[in-house]
Design an enzyme around this catalytic site. Structure first.
Site, mmCIF file in Angstrom:
data_model
loop_
_atom_site.group_PDB
_atom_site.id
_atom_site.type_symbol
_atom_site.label_atom_id
_atom_site.label_comp_id
_atom_site.label_asym_id
_atom_site.label_seq_id
_atom_site.Cartn_x
_atom_site.Cartn_y
_atom_site.Cartn_z
ATOM 1 N N LYS A 119 -90.505 20.267 0.560
ATOM 2 C CA LYS A 119 -89.843 20.619 -0.697
ATOM 3 C C LYS A 119 -90.916 20.604 -1.772
ATOM 4 C CE LYS A 119 -85.664 21.556 -2.028
ATOM 5 N NZ LYS A 119 -84.471 21.980 -1.284
ATOM 6 N N ASP A 159 -84.928 27.353 -4.843
ATOM 7 C CA ASP A 159 -84.009 26.232 -5.036
ATOM 8 C C ASP A 159 -83.592 26.354 -6.512
ATOM 9 O OD1 ASP A 159 -83.174 23.616 -3.419
ATOM 10 O OD2 ASP A 159 -83.469 22.983 -5.475
HETATM 11 N N1 GLU Z 1 -83.502 25.166 -1.115
HETATM 12 C C1 GLU Z 1 -82.628 25.479 -0.037
HETATM 13 C C2 GLU Z 1 -82.153 24.199 0.624
HETATM 14 O O1 GLU Z 1 -81.930 23.210 -0.048
HETATM 15 C C3 GLU Z 1 -83.207 26.501 0.905
HETATM 16 C C4 GLU Z 1 -84.509 26.178 1.517
HETATM 17 C C5 GLU Z 1 -85.151 27.315 2.311
HETATM 18 O O2 GLU Z 1 -84.542 28.366 2.467
HETATM 19 O O3 GLU Z 1 -86.281 27.122 2.775
HETATM 20 O O4 GLU Z 1 -81.935 24.104 1.791
#
Ligand code: GLU
Length: 446
Positions: A119, A159
């Protein structure tokens, strides 16, 4: 172990909250398999493989120099390349990103797809910034991030505060720096390597998951009233799918307040919300100017502490942000006999709220299971990029449904196997942890 963790990570409240919840759930596994303890698998999982923090300097529209802090937390690569979103918000801290990366580790494992977890983001506030400022920020951010990512290394996505526009600017910058057109980011536009349904996937997937939960009880979403907090990508597409399945969203919100429309938000009204929130980046309050039957309740600075969770409805979908639903909110949901709560956001319930919901014996799905549709379609975007083949909307939507049904089944099976029948929180944590821990043990102490 938790005591040591607290000492080692002082002040990282969100991270500690997520870590403790998982630790409680995996107790039956730790008791059953001593190797998990002796190999210190959970301790290892709680220490990200790598944390990168960096300076992001850029010029705003007044030619003033701005300085932000960028991050990438590469949590775990046991089952695939690091994968997870980027968040741009003034509320981004290392604690928030470490909790999100930990949640992502189990979430990505739950999808059944070969995805590690990460993340990242920055403490940059996109609110009120011009398009050119956003572009310059994204380029400056990628000027450093490009060193740490790659299509088989780490594949970021969006995100909060990062959508198709930001992914576009970051993708453009990456391509320029590396002189390579690769699937290094997901959530791209469909004209340039993106997948259909990626934008909708988290919200649609959430509703597919809720439908599976209700199916267990010979019920369905048809005719059910719903509270959907938030009005970003997740909330809006959850509302869209809920309406398509015959449900009736009656309340939505943003960070200033919430609207209640007892007649229900239908397709046309939702189009209006899309325009207000996704296109004009305005406030949800303006919904009431168009639809007089609705009322608006301001929550920002509200001394009476009104919340969207007091609205009476059959289902509740917290889709805004972490810790948005506290103990009182959970008590209101229990008192109102809410049938189902499924999380669209990551960890939207405080630890106490989650306990109230679990005691209330309601159908309750944690985000790492019910919101995994977004990252699942990201994986499908990666597959399409590698194969150079693009699937139709219908094909991708079918795959999304299949993944959500699989996650649902895996959660229930794991919960049952460890004596927690019907407990989605335990099931999700146990299944995800088991899968990642097996891969970690197979790969040795590294
Ligand atoms: N941010 C999204 C999540 O919380 C998607 C992450 C992604 O597609 O890599 O899962």
């Amino acid at each position: 172990m938790i005591k040591q963790l607290k000492e080692k990570n002082p002040g990282e409240d969100e991270f500690l909250q997520a870590a403790e919840e998982i630790y409680e759930s995996i107790q039956p596994l730790l008791k059953e398999n001593q190797q998990l303890k002796s190999e210190k698998i959970y301790e290892r999982m709680l220490e990200p493989e790598r944390i990168i923090t960096f300076r992001v300097t850029w010029l705003d529209d007044n030619n003033e120099v701005q300085v932000n802090r960028g991050y990438r937390v590469q949590a775990n690569s046991a089952i695939g390349p690091y994968k997870g979103g980027l968040r741009f918000s003034p509320l981004v801290t290392l604690s928030v990103l470490k909790f999100l990366a930990l949640e992502q580790t189990l979430k990505n494992a739950l999808t059944g797809l070969p995805l590690g977890a990460a993340k990242g983001g920055a403490d940059f506030d996109p609110k009120g910034r011009s398009d050119k400022e956003i572009m310059r920020f994204c380029q400056a951010f990628m000027l450093e991030l490009h060193r740490h990512i790659g299509h088989q290394i780490d594949v970021p996505a969006g995100d909060m505060g990062v959508g198709e526009r930001e992914i576009g600017y970051m993708f453009g910058a990456f391509k320029k720096i590396k002189n390579k057109f690769t699937g290094v980011l997901t959530g791209k536009g469909t004209m340039w390597g993106g997948s259909y349904i990626r934008k909708e996937a988290t919200g649609y997937g959430l509703i597919y998951f809720a439908q599976e939960m209700l199916k267990q009880h010979d019920d369905s979403l048809e005719g059910k009233t719903c509270i959907i907090s938030g009005s970003g990508n997740v909330s809006i597409f959850a509302a869209e799918k809920a309406i398509a399945m015959g449900a009736k969203p009656v309340a939505m919100s943003d960070s200033s307040g919430f609207i209640v429309d007892k007649e229900g938000i239908d397709e046309e009204k939702l189009e209006h919300i899309k325009k207000i929130k996704l296109e004009d980046k305005g406030r949800i309050q303006t919904y009431c100017e168009q639809y007089k039957e609705a009322e608006y309740v301001e929550t920002k600075g509200d001394k009476n502490k009104n919340t969207i969770w007091q609205v009476k409805a059959d289902c509740a979908f917290p889709c805004a942000t972490q810790n948005e639903l506290d103990e009182n909110g959970a008590k209101s949901l229990v008192e109102n006999n809410t049938l189902l709560i499924a999380e669209g956001a990551n960890m939207p319930c405080t630890a106490n709220a989650a306990k109230v919901l679990q005691k209330g014996k309601m159908l309750y799905a944690p985000g790492k299971a019910s919101n995994a549709g977004g990252v699942a379609i990201s994986a499908i975007e990666m597959t399409q990029n590698s194969m150079g083949v693009y699937w139709t909307k219908e094909e991708v939507d079918d795959k999304l449904l299949e993944v959500m049904q699989r996650i649902h089944k895996n959660c229930l099976q794991a919960a049952k196997e460890y004596g927690k029948e019907g407990d989605y929180v335990s099931g999700a944590n146990i299944y995800g942890f088991k899968k990642v821990s097996e891969a970690m043990m197979a790969q040795g102490v590294i």
